[in-house]
Scaffold this active site. Structure first.
Site, PDB file in Angstrom:
ATOM      1  N   HIS A 160       0.829  -1.217   0.000  1.00 10.81           N
ATOM      2  CA  HIS A 160       0.000   0.000   0.000  1.00 10.81           C
ATOM      3  C   HIS A 160       0.859   1.261   0.000  1.00 10.81           C
ATOM      4  O   HIS A 160       0.342   2.358  -0.244  1.00 10.81           O
ATOM      5  CB  HIS A 160      -1.046  -0.024   1.121  1.00 10.81           C
ATOM      6  CG  HIS A 160      -0.568   0.377   2.481  1.00 10.81           C
ATOM      7  ND1 HIS A 160      -0.226  -0.541   3.455  1.00 10.81           N
ATOM      8  CD2 HIS A 160      -0.392   1.592   3.050  1.00 10.81           C
ATOM      9  CE1 HIS A 160       0.133   0.109   4.553  1.00 10.81           C
ATOM     10  NE2 HIS A 160       0.039   1.403   4.334  1.00 10.81           N
ATOM     11  N   ASP A 207       0.160  -7.555   1.568  1.00 12.00           N
ATOM     12  CA  ASP A 207       0.580  -6.149   1.610  1.00 12.00           C
ATOM     13  C   ASP A 207       2.110  -6.092   1.715  1.00 12.00           C
ATOM     14  O   ASP A 207       2.668  -5.793   2.763  1.00 12.00           O
ATOM     15  CB  ASP A 207      -0.097  -5.463   2.817  1.00 12.00           C
ATOM     16  CG  ASP A 207       0.056  -3.951   2.784  1.00 12.00           C
ATOM     17  OD1 ASP A 207       0.542  -3.422   1.771  1.00 12.00           O
ATOM     18  OD2 ASP A 207      -0.309  -3.298   3.792  1.00 12.00           O
ATOM     19  N   GLN A 300      -0.092   5.601  11.775  1.00 13.71           N
ATOM     20  CA  GLN A 300      -0.020   6.108  10.416  1.00 13.71           C
ATOM     21  C   GLN A 300       1.367   6.701  10.154  1.00 13.71           C
ATOM     22  O   GLN A 300       1.888   7.454  10.979  1.00 13.71           O
ATOM     23  CB  GLN A 300      -1.085   7.180  10.166  1.00 13.71           C
ATOM     24  CG  GLN A 300      -2.366   6.649   9.536  1.00 13.71           C
ATOM     25  CD  GLN A 300      -3.047   5.602  10.368  1.00 13.71           C
ATOM     26  OE1 GLN A 300      -3.143   5.732  11.572  1.00 13.71           O
ATOM     27  NE2 GLN A 300      -3.517   4.541   9.735  1.00 13.71           N
ATOM     28  N   GLY A 301       1.937   6.339   9.019  1.00 13.63           N
ATOM     29  CA  GLY A 301       3.277   6.821   8.673  1.00 13.63           C
ATOM     30  C   GLY A 301       4.351   5.786   8.959  1.00 13.63           C
ATOM     31  O   GLY A 301       5.467   5.885   8.461  1.00 13.63           O
ATOM     32  N   ASP A 302       4.004   4.789   9.780  1.00 20.11           N
ATOM     33  CA  ASP A 302       4.980   3.725  10.078  1.00 20.11           C
ATOM     34  C   ASP A 302       4.884   2.593   9.059  1.00 20.11           C
ATOM     35  O   ASP A 302       5.735   1.690   9.053  1.00 20.11           O
ATOM     36  CB  ASP A 302       4.724   3.137  11.471  1.00 20.11           C
ATOM     37  CG  ASP A 302       5.056   4.117  12.584  1.00 20.11           C
ATOM     38  OD1 ASP A 302       6.038   4.865  12.431  1.00 20.11           O
ATOM     39  OD2 ASP A 302       4.340   4.134  13.600  1.00 20.11           O
ATOM     40  N   SER A 303       3.858   2.624   8.236  1.00 20.68           N
ATOM     41  CA  SER A 303       3.627   1.543   7.283  1.00 20.68           C
ATOM     42  C   SER A 303       4.865   1.193   6.491  1.00 20.68           C
ATOM     43  O   SER A 303       5.659   2.069   6.135  1.00 20.68           O
ATOM     44  CB  SER A 303       2.562   1.954   6.277  1.00 20.68           C
ATOM     45  OG  SER A 303       1.315   1.713   6.821  1.00 20.68           O
TER      46      SER A 303
HETATM   47  N1  ARG Z   1      -1.645   1.877   7.301  1.00 20.86           N
HETATM   48  C1  ARG Z   1      -0.848   2.676   8.167  1.00 20.86           C
HETATM   49  C2  ARG Z   1       0.135   3.519   7.362  1.00 20.86           C
HETATM   50  O1  ARG Z   1      -0.068   3.659   6.177  1.00 20.86           O
HETATM   51  C3  ARG Z   1      -0.120   1.873   9.206  1.00 20.86           C
HETATM   52  C4  ARG Z   1      -0.985   1.662  10.341  1.00 20.86           C
HETATM   53  C5  ARG Z   1      -0.422   0.798  11.356  1.00 20.86           C
HETATM   54  N2  ARG Z   1      -1.365   0.927  12.412  1.00 20.86           N
HETATM   55  C6  ARG Z   1      -1.324   0.288  13.567  1.00 20.86           C
HETATM   56  N3  ARG Z   1      -2.214   0.569  14.440  1.00 20.86           N
HETATM   57  N4  ARG Z   1      -0.392  -0.604  13.795  1.00 20.86           N
HETATM   58  O2  ARG Z   1       1.025   4.141   7.877  1.00 20.86           O
END
Ligand code: ARG
Length: 357
Positions: A160, A207, A300-303
């Site tokens: 993603h 993913d 968010q941002g750690d993905s």
């Molecule tokens: N989808 C999120 C991103 O794009 C990562 C989220 C991870 N969230 C969590 N609660 N572990 O950064």
């Protein structure tokens, strides 16, 4: 990255999984995202002797481990046997099968997964770069995802993070813990991104993506890639893992300037299916976090960033994928289970050198 229990309650649904999915403006899924991928990768290096440098040293170990597990599961008819028959498994790739061990070119002389010590030299603090394999994915000056260096040419990240993205505008930065620093660290352009063909932005299965760097990263001095799981059956259940990134430090908050890390326990997939996620959790995913209390999690941002487990050296157990909000009870972080993609990784990284140790 949320490293303490000082979290906000989610404001409506804006911090939810829906945001994670919708903020990237997804289009309906199609199969196979490839970006300027060269038509032909060079063949796997072969050496006359099985133990010659350049071939994977733990190939035999892997094979034995897999055979052992296979025999065990045949005899016991246990979880390992049923795990290998899931539909996700069949979908992994034509290269992925139980029979194949992880065979790659071990042509770089380095030790994967060894962290750097924090050192003080001449009274000036040297940037520790404890986990030198952690990569920033940057577009313009915006850090939007993390990634992990796995050999001298490829960074592993989340599908993603590359989906619908013009990769020519993306660069990867290594050895830079402070993203506002003007020192570039090691910066590379991405020549192409290869997301898993089975990635589905709705169910978030598969993913996972590989970023091919335009120039190899010299694996010298402090620079080392992470180690991959030792076999597709390495589970990591109940182990303490480290997740690291520059993402939000609380839901709805702001990103961090300096790399943050936090410890999260890996739970079993059965335990994870008993949380809010229910049947959304498939065998190719892995969950980590404090189900009862929440409090520590990626955000968010750690993905795309790493979930690593100390196993003498550090192994990459997961890739940050999604979560309902961040650090909430009953909603642990969900990761792509890297051990299930070893053959996909091997098949798609043939033009690279892995560490020989
Ligand atoms: N989808 C999120 C991103 O794009 C990562 C989220 C991870 N969230 C969590 N609660 N572990 O950064």
């Amino acid at each position: 990255m949320i490293s303490n229990s000082n979290t906000f309650l989610c404001l409506g649904y804006i911090c939810s999984l829906a945001l994670c999915v919708s903020c990237y403006g997804y289009k309906p899924p199609f199969r196979g995202y490839q970006y300027n991928k060269p038509a032909l990768l060079p063949p796997l290096q072969t050496n006359s002797s099985a133990t010659a440098p350049g071939m994977q040293s733990d190939y035999i170990e892997d094979l034995i481990e897999e055979q052992k597990q296979q025999i065990l599961s045949n005899v016991l008819g246990g979880a390992a046997a049923s795990a290998s028959t899931s539909p996700e498994e069949a979908d992994l790739s034509p290269f992925d099968s139980d029979a194949k061990a992880f065979r790659v070119n071990r042509c770089a002389s380095c030790s994967c997964g060894v962290p750097n010590a924090n050192r003080i030299v001449g009274g000036t603090q040297v940037r520790s770069n404890k986990y030198p394999w952690i990569a920033q994915m940057i577009r313009g000056s915006f850090l939007f995802c993390g990634g992990t260096l796995i050999n001298d040419r490829y960074v592993l990240t989340a599908a993603h993070c590359v989906h619908d993205m013009d990769m020519s505008a993306v660069s990867v930065r290594l050895l830079q813990l402070d993203r506002s620093s003007t020192h570039t660290g090691i910066t590379r352009a991405v020549s192409f991104a290869h997301a898993h063909a089975g990635y589905d932005p709705v169910s978030l299965v598969h993913d996972i993506a590989l970023l091919h760097l335009d120039q190899p990263v010299p694996l010298v001095q402090f620079m080392r890639p992470v180690c991959l799981p030792s076999s597709r059956l390495q589970q990591f259940d109940y182990q303490k893992a480290i997740v690291a990134g520059w993402g939000l430090s609380y839901e709805g908050g702001s990103t961090s300037s300096v790399l943050q890390e936090t410890i999260v326990p890996i739970i079993t997939n059965a335990q994870c299916r008993a949380t809010s996620y229910k049947s959304m959790i498939v065998d190719t995913m892995l969950c980590a976090g404090y189900v009862q209390t929440g409090g520590q999690d990626a955000c968010q941002g750690d993905s795309g960033g790493p979930l690593i487990v100390p196993d003498r050296i550090f192994r990459l157990a997961g890739v940050v994928s999604f979560g309902y909000g961040c650090a909430k009870p009953n909603a642990p972080g969900v990761y792509t289970r890297v051990s299930r993609y070893l053959n996909w990784i091997a098949a798609n990284t043939r033009d690279s050198c892995y560490c020989n140790k």
